[in-house]
Design an enzyme around this catalytic site. Sequence first.
Site, PDB file in Angstrom:
ATOM      1  CB  SER A  78      -0.947  -0.002   1.202  1.00 17.56           C
ATOM      2  OG  SER A  78      -0.239  -0.189   2.413  1.00 17.56           O
ATOM      3  CE1 TYR A  79       5.321   5.550   2.946  1.00 18.78           C
ATOM      4  CE2 TYR A  79       7.019   4.393   1.706  1.00 18.78           C
ATOM      5  CZ  TYR A  79       6.592   5.496   2.419  1.00 18.78           C
ATOM      6  OH  TYR A  79       7.443   6.566   2.599  1.00 18.78           O
TER       7      TYR A  79
END
Length: 256
Positions: A159-160
């Site tokens: 997600s990052y």
Amino acid sequence: MRVEGLLQGKAVMITGASSGIGAAAARLFAAEGADVVLMARRKDQLAAVARDIAEAGGRATVLAGDVTDPGDVERVVAGAVEAYGRLDGAFNNAGWATAGTPLHETDDSVFERVIDVNLRGVWHCMKYQIRAMLAAGSGGSIVNTASVAAVLATGATASYIAAKHAVVGLTKAAADEYGGQGIRVNSLVVGSTLTELMQQVLTDIPALEEPFVSRSMQKRMAEPAEVAQAAAWLLSGRASFVTGTALPVDGGWTAR
């Protein structure tokens, strides 16, 4: 020849200004002649940074808020214009990450939090900052903090990595849309940096230091002030023909 500070006479908004890269940027930008507006959630820590700036002869306005809340961002941008009459520049630096889990085990709430802070936060900031710059009619400059995770699968959470890739894309799109109106938009591809959060991570998990250091050609992590120096240059008139770029500040990490 008289040489003034890089940011002499400019009004600059900084998010994530309570610690780490943001706090270093606040102190540096003020030392380079800018009037700074400090935004983060932790008002007491913002106040401490502002005191340091005032004691050194600079000007800082504290406007606490959360970049994930568009109302907060709109209020801070309006406060910057009220305090200094305009907004010339912005360093959208607020971010959040977690050690997390593999993609298939990551809870949706974690994904949403990472996207909210790292991507939607930049979106909210640019939306209101660009409006203020267009209203003033004198252009401006915006710098967004991305990461080596914006161009590589670094081992950070999926997600990052996705959020930081999107920050670079959003930066390029904005640079293209507003270049003709005198607004430059750039991003920083930042490598491992010795922020307070990083130092706590290394205290908790000392084994992580080796991979963080070894990927850099310089075999060390950056100091927050080194990243702030790159942001200051991009915000200044000395980078007047630089826009839409993702500038590596990573000790050579992404050059390999």
